[in-house]
Design an enzyme around this catalytic site. Structure first.
Site, PDB file in Angstrom:
ATOM      1  N   GLU A 296       0.817  -1.198   0.125  1.00  0.00           N
ATOM      2  CA  GLU A 296      -0.123  -0.046  -0.021  1.00  0.00           C
ATOM      3  C   GLU A 296       0.690   1.392   0.063  1.00  0.00           C
ATOM      4  O   GLU A 296       0.490   2.262  -0.510  1.00  0.00           O
ATOM      5  CB  GLU A 296      -0.787   0.025   1.178  1.00  0.00           C
ATOM      6  CG  GLU A 296      -2.177  -0.691   1.052  1.00  0.00           C
ATOM      7  CD  GLU A 296      -3.140  -0.459   2.252  1.00  0.00           C
ATOM      8  OE1 GLU A 296      -2.725   0.016   3.003  1.00  0.00           O
ATOM      9  OE2 GLU A 296      -4.438  -0.635   1.714  1.00  0.00           O
ATOM     10  N   HIS A 317       9.054 -25.929   0.655  1.00  0.00           N
ATOM     11  CA  HIS A 317       8.576 -27.007   0.020  1.00  0.00           C
ATOM     12  C   HIS A 317       7.384 -26.694  -0.883  1.00  0.00           C
ATOM     13  O   HIS A 317       6.497 -27.449  -1.343  1.00  0.00           O
ATOM     14  CB  HIS A 317       7.868 -28.054   1.267  1.00  0.00           C
ATOM     15  CG  HIS A 317       9.048 -28.529   2.262  1.00  0.00           C
ATOM     16  ND1 HIS A 317       9.722 -29.342   1.704  1.00  0.00           N
ATOM     17  CD2 HIS A 317       9.401 -28.153   3.321  1.00  0.00           C
ATOM     18  CE1 HIS A 317      10.862 -29.549   2.862  1.00  0.00           C
ATOM     19  NE2 HIS A 317      10.569 -28.626   3.648  1.00  0.00           N
ATOM     20  N   LYS A 431     -14.111   0.893  -2.826  1.00  0.00           N
ATOM     21  CA  LYS A 431     -15.187   1.124  -1.484  1.00  0.00           C
ATOM     22  C   LYS A 431     -16.421   2.021  -2.271  1.00  0.00           C
ATOM     23  O   LYS A 431     -17.422   1.658  -1.868  1.00  0.00           O
ATOM     24  CB  LYS A 431     -14.445   2.405  -0.796  1.00  0.00           C
ATOM     25  CG  LYS A 431     -13.344   1.669   0.177  1.00  0.00           C
ATOM     26  CD  LYS A 431     -12.735   2.349   1.080  1.00  0.00           C
ATOM     27  CE  LYS A 431     -11.567   1.722   1.646  1.00  0.00           C
ATOM     28  NZ  LYS A 431     -10.714   2.607   2.581  1.00  0.00           N
TER      29      LYS A 431
HETATM   30  O1  LIG Z   1      -8.278   1.541  10.429  1.00  0.00           O
HETATM   31  P1  LIG Z   1      -9.215   1.650   9.155  1.00  0.00           P
HETATM   32  O2  LIG Z   1      -9.727   3.107   8.997  1.00  0.00           O
HETATM   33  O3  LIG Z   1     -10.710   0.973   9.599  1.00  0.00           O
HETATM   34  O4  LIG Z   1      -8.719   1.324   8.118  1.00  0.00           O
HETATM   35  C1  LIG Z   1      -8.324  -0.122   7.746  1.00  0.00           C
HETATM   36  C2  LIG Z   1      -7.758  -0.728   6.432  1.00  0.00           C
HETATM   37  O5  LIG Z   1      -8.600  -0.190   5.377  1.00  0.00           O
HETATM   38  C3  LIG Z   1      -8.367   0.483   4.351  1.00  0.00           C
HETATM   39  O6  LIG Z   1      -9.202   0.262   3.188  1.00  0.00           O
HETATM   40  C4  LIG Z   1      -6.855   0.905   4.027  1.00  0.00           C
HETATM   41  O7  LIG Z   1      -6.686   0.484   2.605  1.00  0.00           O
HETATM   42  C5  LIG Z   1      -5.837   0.363   4.856  1.00  0.00           C
HETATM   43  O8  LIG Z   1      -4.852   1.141   4.892  1.00  0.00           O
HETATM   44  C6  LIG Z   1      -6.396   0.414   6.245  1.00  0.00           C
HETATM   45  O9  LIG Z   1      -5.358  -0.077   7.307  1.00  0.00           O
END
Ligand SMILES: O=P(O)(O)OC[C@H]1O[C@H](O)[C@H](O)[C@@H](O)[C@@H]1O
Length: 440
Positions: A296, A317, A431
């Site tokens: 990332e 393996h 998302k």
């Molecule tokens: O800690 P949060 O805000 O729930 O995020 C949790 C995770 O989700 C996201 O999609 C990001 O890509 C990550 O970098 C992050 O660690």
């Protein structure tokens, strides 16, 4: 330092044409000079909190207190959270035996079980909530943003289960939240959920992104769950920051050398994948943590190399054939905790019967220690890029130092790729579509 980096297997003099010449390595190291300088400045000014986290102590007591209160009478501790809100915790918990069958770490007596549900799977969640004894289970809800839907679904489902069990009044004792403090104009679903039930919350550091947060309360709560001293983890990490501040040149700083090798090999020799290969069950999730950190942080604007989580000796393996004899595009980082002379010793008569005389009188640790030498050498003999990291003693300090080493190696690599290590803009697209498909 808790470990020593060996780079012979990445250089032309060690492996021939697949390695970097000393001159080319120097060129990459030189490019890191200005970034090392800016990191020094960021440390001094406090503008990059990850550089200061190792020396923080003010947050330890509140964390211990909240955890102690939460876990009174607990038999199981469930961690909800994903990505950077889970992998650091898993990595630290594994040092204390979590996720290793039959290993309870160094803790004695009855201790609560630890479970991490970082992947949302409807069936798993349903069964877990049906099977957990909700009176003796405690839930730790972690999300920096407070808006990650997987974590919200887990949290809401657990709250509903508690409600159906008639325990709603006790929600503030059964749950602990960890999320960013309230900020003007920023919605935080997890925080509002916690507030609605009177559930206490710990603050997520707003200046440290999830995948960099293993050394904050996000990762260190898991240390408490497994009886590991969080201060020791930070002390180990501090050693790396001290080295950063005392080494004026990238040539003397192990994470800078690592970054120069990683990106130099990628750019000059077509090394497209970086494989993390720890020879220890206690470092299995460390490799998974590294995969997110590297992937990332660097995979953007058409740049980056592909991180692969491996483990030794088991993946000898399954993956080793590829690394020794497949396309020449891997850099293997072998984490070597040694271990000769440890574990069960094999009786000579059994070794003879098993046609394995070479194991007579040897320990399991002797075998794995020999493999830790043999595999890097076999890679070198095949002209494949390999770096070794020899860990003196695999303990909390060493793990803290390893975490900080790879955080800094990643930040320095980003400089060589000219990308921002701290964002993940592309993830947003998925998302947005997910919300659309849910009819939002
Ligand atoms: O800690 P949060 O805000 O729930 O995020 C949790 C995770 O989700 C996201 O999609 C990001 O890509 C990550 O970098 C992050 O660690």
């Amino acid at each position: 330092m808790a470990f020593k980096q060996g780079i012979e297997g990445c250089l032309e003099q060690g492996i021939g044409a697949g390695g970097l010449s000393a001159d080319v390595l120097d060129q990459y190291l030189e490019k890191l000079g200005p970034r090392m300088h800016s990191l020094h400045e960021a440390y001094e000014s406090g503008s990059l909190p990850i550089l200061r986290v190792a020396e923080r102590r003010d947050d330890i007591e509140p964390m211990r207190e909240a955890f102690g209160k939460l876990t009174e009478g607990a038999k199981t501790i469930v961690f909800f959270g994903t990505g950077g809100s889970s992998l650091g915790g898993q990595t630290i918990a594994q040092l204390g035996g979590w996720g290793i069958p039959g290993d309870n770490g160094d803790r004695t007596g009855p201790n609560p079980r630890t479970r991490f549900y970082d992947n949302l799977d409807a069936r798993t969640l349903e069964r877990a909530l049906a099977n957990l004894d909700l009176e003796t289970t405690r839930f730790i809800l972690i999300s920096k943003s407070g808006g990650t839907p997987e974590t919200l679904v887990q949290s809401m489902a657990a709250l509903q289960a508690v409600r159906h069990a008639g325990l709603e009044d006790k929600a503030n004792q059964l749950f602990l939240g960890l999320t960013e403090p309230a900020q003007d104009g920023k919605k935080n679903g997890l925080r509002d959920l916690c507030d609605a039930f009177g559930i206490p919350t710990l603050p997520h550091d707003t200046g440290i992104g999830g995948r960099f947060s293993a050394l904050t309360n996000t990762g260190l709560l898991a240390a408490l769950a497994r009886g590991i001293d969080p201060v020791e983890i930070r002390e180990g990490a501090s050693q790396v920051v001290s080295a950063l501040m005392s080494d004026k040149n990238p040539t003397d700083f192990a994470p800078a050398i690592g970054a120069a090798l990683q990106i130099g090999l990628a750019k000059e020799k077509g090394v497209k994948a970086t494989v993390m290969l720890p020879y220890s069950d206690r470092l299995g999730r460390f490799a998974a943590w590294f995969v997110q950190l590297w992937g990332e942080s660097l995979g953007k604007s058409g740049e980056g190399t592909t991180p692969v989580a491996a483990q030794g000796p088991v993946d000898q393996h399954s993956q080793l054939q590829l690394y020794l004899d497949g396309a020449e595009q891997h850099l293997i980082t072998v984490l070597r905790p040694g271990g000769a002379g440890t574990g069960p010793r094999i009786a000579p008569d059994l070794a003879k019967t098993a046609h394995a005389d070479y194991l007579a009188g040897k320990t399991a640790g002797d075998l794995v220690a020999a493999q830790q030498k043999a595999i890097p050498q076999a890679l070198i003999d095949a002209g494949r890029a390999v770096r070794t990291i020899d860990i003196e003693t695999l303990d909390a300090k060493a793990l803290g130092a390893l975490l900080m080493h790879f955080v800094l190696e990643t930040i320095l690599s980003a400089h060589l790729l000219d990308v921002d290590p701290f964002d993940q803009p592309a993830v947003e697209a998925g998302k947005v579509l997910t919300r659309k498909y849910l009819g939002a």
